[in-house]
Design a protein around this motif. Structure first.
Motif, PDB file in Angstrom:
ATOM      1  N   GLU A 111       9.341  16.625  -1.730  1.00 31.15           N
ATOM      2  CA  GLU A 111       8.537  16.463  -2.942  1.00 31.15           C
ATOM      3  C   GLU A 111       8.515  15.008  -3.399  1.00 31.15           C
ATOM      4  O   GLU A 111       7.471  14.487  -3.817  1.00 31.15           O
ATOM      5  N   LYS A 112       9.666  14.348  -3.294  1.00 29.47           N
ATOM      6  CA  LYS A 112       9.730  12.936  -3.687  1.00 29.47           C
ATOM      7  C   LYS A 112       8.910  12.070  -2.730  1.00 29.47           C
ATOM      8  O   LYS A 112       8.197  11.152  -3.161  1.00 29.47           O
ATOM      9  N   LEU A 113       8.993  12.357  -1.434  1.00 27.74           N
ATOM     10  CA  LEU A 113       8.205  11.605  -0.464  1.00 27.74           C
ATOM     11  C   LEU A 113       6.710  11.770  -0.725  1.00 27.74           C
ATOM     12  O   LEU A 113       5.943  10.804  -0.634  1.00 27.74           O
ATOM     13  N   ALA A 114       6.305  12.989  -1.036  1.00 29.72           N
ATOM     14  CA  ALA A 114       4.887  13.257  -1.295  1.00 29.72           C
ATOM     15  C   ALA A 114       4.382  12.450  -2.486  1.00 29.72           C
ATOM     16  O   ALA A 114       3.257  11.935  -2.474  1.00 29.72           O
ATOM     17  N   VAL A 115       5.214  12.348  -3.516  1.00 24.90           N
ATOM     18  CA  VAL A 115       4.829  11.580  -4.705  1.00 24.90           C
ATOM     19  C   VAL A 115       4.845  10.082  -4.408  1.00 24.90           C
ATOM     20  O   VAL A 115       3.908   9.349  -4.759  1.00 24.90           O
ATOM     21  N   ASP A 116       5.909   9.607  -3.749  1.00 23.24           N
ATOM     22  CA  ASP A 116       6.059   8.170  -3.490  1.00 23.24           C
ATOM     23  C   ASP A 116       5.008   7.645  -2.511  1.00 23.24           C
ATOM     24  O   ASP A 116       4.449   6.564  -2.705  1.00 23.24           O
ATOM     25  N   VAL A 137       4.779  20.262   1.718  1.00 25.58           N
ATOM     26  CA  VAL A 137       4.512  19.803   0.356  1.00 25.58           C
ATOM     27  C   VAL A 137       3.213  19.005   0.408  1.00 25.58           C
ATOM     28  O   VAL A 137       3.111  18.005   1.132  1.00 25.58           O
ATOM     29  N   LYS A 138       2.224  19.454  -0.321  1.00 28.27           N
ATOM     30  CA  LYS A 138       0.924  18.784  -0.311  1.00 28.27           C
ATOM     31  C   LYS A 138       0.995  17.437  -1.011  1.00 28.27           C
ATOM     32  O   LYS A 138       1.675  17.276  -2.021  1.00 28.27           O
ATOM     33  N   ILE A 233      19.673  18.076  17.571  1.00 26.22           N
ATOM     34  CA  ILE A 233      18.408  18.059  16.830  1.00 26.22           C
ATOM     35  C   ILE A 233      18.208  19.397  16.126  1.00 26.22           C
ATOM     36  O   ILE A 233      18.335  20.459  16.742  1.00 26.22           O
ATOM     37  N   ALA A 234      17.917  19.356  14.842  1.00 24.97           N
ATOM     38  CA  ALA A 234      17.768  20.571  14.052  1.00 24.97           C
ATOM     39  C   ALA A 234      16.350  20.758  13.529  1.00 24.97           C
ATOM     40  O   ALA A 234      15.860  21.877  13.424  1.00 24.97           O
ATOM     41  N   ALA A 235      15.691  19.653  13.196  1.00 20.69           N
ATOM     42  CA  ALA A 235      14.351  19.738  12.611  1.00 20.69           C
ATOM     43  C   ALA A 235      13.728  18.354  12.640  1.00 20.69           C
ATOM     44  O   ALA A 235      14.333  17.385  13.113  1.00 20.69           O
ATOM     45  N   ALA A 236      12.509  18.272  12.134  1.00 21.43           N
ATOM     46  CA  ALA A 236      11.828  16.986  12.025  1.00 21.43           C
ATOM     47  C   ALA A 236      11.081  16.938  10.706  1.00 21.43           C
ATOM     48  O   ALA A 236      10.510  17.939  10.260  1.00 21.43           O
ATOM     49  N   LEU A 237      11.089  15.777  10.081  1.00 18.97           N
ATOM     50  CA  LEU A 237      10.438  15.535   8.800  1.00 18.97           C
ATOM     51  C   LEU A 237       9.262  14.596   9.040  1.00 18.97           C
ATOM     52  O   LEU A 237       9.415  13.578   9.720  1.00 18.97           O
ATOM     53  N   SER A 238       8.091  14.917   8.502  1.00 23.31           N
ATOM     54  CA  SER A 238       6.929  14.083   8.806  1.00 23.31           C
ATOM     55  C   SER A 238       6.017  13.905   7.598  1.00 23.31           C
ATOM     56  O   SER A 238       6.069  14.674   6.634  1.00 23.31           O
ATOM     57  N   VAL A 239       5.167  12.888   7.696  1.00 18.06           N
ATOM     58  CA  VAL A 239       4.057  12.713   6.762  1.00 18.06           C
ATOM     59  C   VAL A 239       2.766  12.729   7.574  1.00 18.06           C
ATOM     60  O   VAL A 239       2.720  12.273   8.716  1.00 18.06           O
ATOM     61  N   THR A 240       1.719  13.283   6.987  1.00 11.99           N
ATOM     62  CA  THR A 240       0.405  13.381   7.618  1.00 11.99           C
ATOM     63  C   THR A 240      -0.613  12.727   6.697  1.00 11.99           C
ATOM     64  O   THR A 240      -0.601  12.952   5.479  1.00 11.99           O
ATOM     65  N   ALA A 241      -1.490  11.924   7.286  1.00  8.88           N
ATOM     66  CA  ALA A 241      -2.469  11.203   6.467  1.00  8.88           C
ATOM     67  C   ALA A 241      -3.723  10.906   7.281  1.00  8.88           C
ATOM     68  O   ALA A 241      -3.716  10.958   8.511  1.00  8.88           O
ATOM     69  N   LEU A 242      -4.799  10.598   6.574  1.00  8.54           N
ATOM     70  CA  LEU A 242      -6.003  10.119   7.235  1.00  8.54           C
ATOM     71  C   LEU A 242      -5.732   8.740   7.840  1.00  8.54           C
ATOM     72  O   LEU A 242      -4.927   7.962   7.308  1.00  8.54           O
ATOM     73  N   ARG A 243      -6.437   8.461   8.911  1.00  4.64           N
ATOM     74  CA  ARG A 243      -6.216   7.194   9.613  1.00  4.64           C
ATOM     75  C   ARG A 243      -6.389   5.991   8.691  1.00  4.64           C
ATOM     76  O   ARG A 243      -5.566   5.061   8.712  1.00  4.64           O
ATOM     77  N   ASN A 244      -7.416   5.993   7.868  1.00  2.00           N
ATOM     78  CA  ASN A 244      -7.671   4.827   7.016  1.00  2.00           C
ATOM     79  C   ASN A 244      -6.685   4.715   5.852  1.00  2.00           C
ATOM     80  O   ASN A 244      -6.608   3.669   5.205  1.00  2.00           O
TER      81      ASN A 244
END
Length: 284
Positions: A111-116, A137-138, A233-244
């Motif tokens: 949630e913090k990553l999504a906001v930051d 988290v959207k 290895i247990a999991a992976a954390l990621s961010v997804t975004a538009l290319r631009n």
């Protein structure tokens, strides 16, 4: 002791009676699980006769079930010929509990990553040789991604898949790639095991994985690995975004932030970086 166990078995029989409505129940498995439950709640080891008195399951069936459970290391025979459970079920349960705990631990970090960062954040685990989203988290932006919990992704063309794959034993990775293939979803997709292995070396060196329009044109992802208390290895954390919205000049800064967040989650799972082992394939 017997009174308590007899009550337990009556409850077990009630569940079995309810299950008889299904055509797909396995009676032998039901009996085996009933015996496991009786052993789990007994204060002392139980023998074949004890289990028969409590369950009325035929002694020959009880003996075969106990022999099978012993061969699989779920039960142990003690000196007087009676049986008790080993810790194998406990360890199995703890493995499952650890996996379930990851979501609760990771959620506030996500949630913090999504906001930051103002990007959508995903948490994924390995299942059947693919990455599967277990939390999302959207981001607060106008554009929202149609990803959902339970969605699976290939290892070779997704950020979370690459972060997971980089720290798998080499033989496991080879098996998963053979099973699931390496389809080219865009012109940027890595499609050979050799090229993928070379890419994963960079993931291990940098501590994060980049997926640059390899799963879908116009979409970029960055992911970092999460480790359990055993350093696996247990999991992976990621961010997804538009290319631009995620230019290449930002890869390192965002990758480092994700790596720090993933390391925090790993430590909550009991991971000690000071005890980190070399990559399972033998590479340092």
């Amino acid at each position: 002791m017997k009174t308590h166990l007899q009550i337990l078995f009556r409850n077990t029989k009630r569940r079995k009676t309810a299950m008889k409505k299904s055509r797909y129940t396995v009676p032998a498995l039901e009996k085996g699980l009933a015996i496991i439950e009786l052993l789990a709640r007994a204060e002392l080891p139980l023998g074949v006769t004890d289990l028969y008195d409590l369950s009325k399951i035929p002694k020959s069936t009880i003996f075969m079930i106990l022999t099978t459970l012993e061969s699989l290391n779920y039960v142990q025979k003690v000196e007087d010929g009676k049986y008790r459970l080993t810790l194998k079920l406990y360890n199995t349960g703890m493995e499952t509990l650890t996996k379930l705990d990851i979501r609760g631990i990771a959620r506030p970090i996500m949630e913090k990553l999504a906001v930051d960062l103002r990007f959508t954040v995903h948490l994924a685990m390995l299942e059947n040789g693919k990455a599967i989203y277990i939390e999302k988290v959207k981001g607060p932006g106008f554009v929202q991604f149609s990803t959902e919990i339970g969605q699976t992704l290939h290892l070779h063309n997704s950020g979370v898949g690459k972060a997971l794959a980089a720290f798998l034993p080499e033989e496991s990775l080879e098996l998963f790639l053979r099973q699931n293939g390496m389809p080219a979803t865009t012109a940027n997709t890595i499609t050979t095991p050799e090229a993928f292995q070379a890419f994963l070396t960079n993931v291990r060196d940098s501590g994060y994985a980049i997926e640059d329009e390899e799963g879908e044109l116009g979409i970029r992802c960055i992911a970092a690995p999460i480790f359990d208390s055993h350093g696996r290895i247990a999991a992976a954390l990621s961010v997804t975004a538009l290319r631009n919205e995620l230019p290449s000049v930002a890869f390192q800064a965002i990758g480092s932030k994700l790596q720090d967040s993933a390391l925090f989650i790993s430590r909550q799972l009991g991971y000690d970086k000071n005890k980190e082992l070399s990559h399972p394939s033998g590479d340092e």
